[in-house]
Scaffold this active site. Sequence first.
Site, PDB file in Angstrom:
ATOM      1  CG  ASP A   1      -2.432   0.658   0.806  1.00  0.00           C
ATOM      2  OD1 ASP A   1      -2.302   1.177  -0.004  1.00  0.00           O
ATOM      3  OD2 ASP A   1      -3.424   0.558   1.811  1.00  0.00           O
TER       4      ASP A   1
ATOM      5  CG  ASP B   1      -9.462   1.951  -0.961  1.00  0.00           C
ATOM      6  OD1 ASP B   1      -8.551   0.858  -0.991  1.00  0.00           O
ATOM      7  OD2 ASP B   1      -9.175   2.736   0.004  1.00  0.00           O
TER       8      ASP B   1
HETATM    9  C1  DGJ Z   1      -5.765   1.761   1.954  1.00  0.00           C
HETATM   10  C2  DGJ Z   1      -6.245   1.151   0.346  1.00  0.00           C
HETATM   11  O1  DGJ Z   1      -6.469   1.073  -0.464  1.00  0.00           O
HETATM   12  C3  DGJ Z   1      -7.173   0.324   1.480  1.00  0.00           C
HETATM   13  O2  DGJ Z   1      -7.194  -1.484   0.915  1.00  0.00           O
HETATM   14  C4  DGJ Z   1      -6.435  -0.437   3.037  1.00  0.00           C
HETATM   15  O3  DGJ Z   1      -5.713  -1.869   2.796  1.00  0.00           O
HETATM   16  C5  DGJ Z   1      -6.376   0.483   3.850  1.00  0.00           C
HETATM   17  N1  DGJ Z   1      -5.440   1.549   3.452  1.00  0.00           N
HETATM   18  C6  DGJ Z   1      -5.819   0.005   5.089  1.00  0.00           C
HETATM   19  O4  DGJ Z   1      -5.322   1.064   5.617  1.00  0.00           O
END
Ligand code: DGJ
Length: 707
Positions: free
Chosen positions: A444, A510
Amino acid sequence: MQRSTLHLRNGDTSVVLDLTTDGLPAIVHWGTDLGDLTTAELDGLALAAVPQRVSGGIDVPARLTLLPQDAFGWQGTPGLDGHRAGLLFSSALALTSHTATEHSATFTARDDVAGLELLVELDVTPAGLLTQRLTLTNLADTPFELGALAPTFPLPATATEILDTTGRHLRERSPQRRDLTVGIHLRESRKGRPGADASLLLAAGERGFGFESGLVHAVHVAWSGNHRLAAERTVTAESFLQASELLLAGELVLAPGESYTTPLAMGSWGEGLNELAGRFHTEVRGRAVHPTRPRPVTLNTWEAVYFDHDLATLTALAERAARVGVERFVLDDGWFLGRRDDTAGLGDWYVDADVWPEGLDPLISTVRNLGMEFGLWFEPEMVNPDSDLARAHPDWLLQPAGRLPVPARQQQVLNLAIPEAFDYILTRIDDLLSTYDIAYIKWDHNRDLLGAGDARTGRVVVHEHTLALYRLLDELKVRHPGLEIESCASGGARVDLGILERTDRIWTSDCIDPIERLDNQRYTGLLLPPELMGAHISGPRSHSTHRSHDLSLRAGIAFFHHLGIEWDISRLTDAEEAELTRWVGAHKAVRDLAHTGRVVHADLPDESMDLRGVVAADGSRALFTITQRTTSANYPTGRLHLPGLDPLRSYTVRLAEPFDAVPGPGQSPLLWAQDGVTTTGRALATAGLQAPILYPEELLLIDVRAL
Ligand code: DGJ
């Protein structure tokens, strides 16, 4: 006047270059394969492109070359910008030699006064992409400060409309269009990652070009740091695209003898975006690093438990996941030291004994015993000021001299260009991968880089930091063969073919609301084939839009992609579990086709509907989804055409698994859907078939098989 030309051909694409121009060669044709041309015909083509001198203009009209330079009269954006402490700002790089094969060429150019040498590597790939990489070398004995070095792609005169994408967290790759008029349309990222609002590519084509028709060209830059995409039209009727790294002030100073090589700039074209995207897909699928084994159906724990890590809960989730057919179980954010929420812990990559008193072993053994792979979340480039790492090494955080950049999600960025910081993070990840049976990293990256300087030198280091990131990923892959990595960045903010050289999929957004995902996946798909896009089935109510949808819509929109689940399925009823299991099974039965086939989107006059599909590479089978986005003004909605089939073959069209009936409120049966219907690909592409009457935000999947 005799011209000197080159004709490069590959993948149904021709690129014709005129080498007789001042400075570097000019591309006089890029697009459809022109067939075998004689030298005289090539000369004719090149000669026909030479403009006349105009009143009020310069004596030898400037040409758009592979490196437009003002020294040769070019008055638009130049291909090179730089200087030596303010001097020698105007380069006159001129061709000294070249090499060529049937599909590729290299050009070397020199300017002895400026003390510069340029190498242009140009290739027309088997997929029909035109790629360019430029290398500039400082031949003199003083430093040369480089501001920009931009691969340049000419556009045909018919290109008058631009398409690019913008976006934000939870809505990446939203399309926008505008006219290509005289001036510049510039899309930059100054965030140290492409960013949610960055354009995945910049396209320009005939007015109103769509997915199925209209000549269109586009460029993408395979780079994960700052970038610059530009579409420009000059008053001399030259239109072009540029795709380069964006260099910040003082970022790139070439010492004597030093070189800078641009990221790969990639150009595609097509009669419609389906063809243009298809070239990118073929290219991407042809890479040695492209994943070849079936994409494991994934369960990611984020929306199921967020930071609430509890062994019993996660064990129950894993057991249910295995029952519905999940093949990879990924533990998201929250497992490491001090990470109980998003305010602390980033940087301290040790399993937190408060939450995991026996380490991750109990969960990983359960997952492995259930036959699933285990994946773990990291955010390696990030540090919370509230972490042991930040307290111990404040100078490892990217910052302009004397102050920390504004925080984002309470975090700062680790300067990977510092060797000790790089070694620390490599050791931590390597150690965890060696201790535990981890097959997959969700990598991430949740903030934009601002003020990205090296605390020790005060210089901006986005370029070096990006290269260090690539080295880190490469080293982990070498040390852990078979390891797969996902590129995630606040959802889909780091999507580019630089990161995808060393990662195996992207997290597309997301936002998993299926209606929002229609555009997000369609426009991400301009570059990426579906198997590289993570698409998960959410819970009934979207966490990011608060809309609720049936499972058939949630699953159907994710169906062609790298399928996953992002939902607390531990409390499903038996009926819900059975339905989810059917969808996962149906996906597994067709993922081979979906992950190797040609993606097609239909241009529908009725925008309340969406029709897209994947057609097997040999044309023998296809799957389409029909989605009713909103209610239609028509009732029934009329006929839909199915693009992309072999016009000469006969196909049977019927409902696909797991559908056994049209789900909508139709008052009588849809005849073709009852037992299927057989007709030719040409008929399906033109006359089409009656759309099902669906409720808004409902979907139907159809299966098309050649006889
Ligand atoms: C952002 C990501 O896009 C999410 O899927 C998740 O992993 C969160 N961060 C976790 O902090």
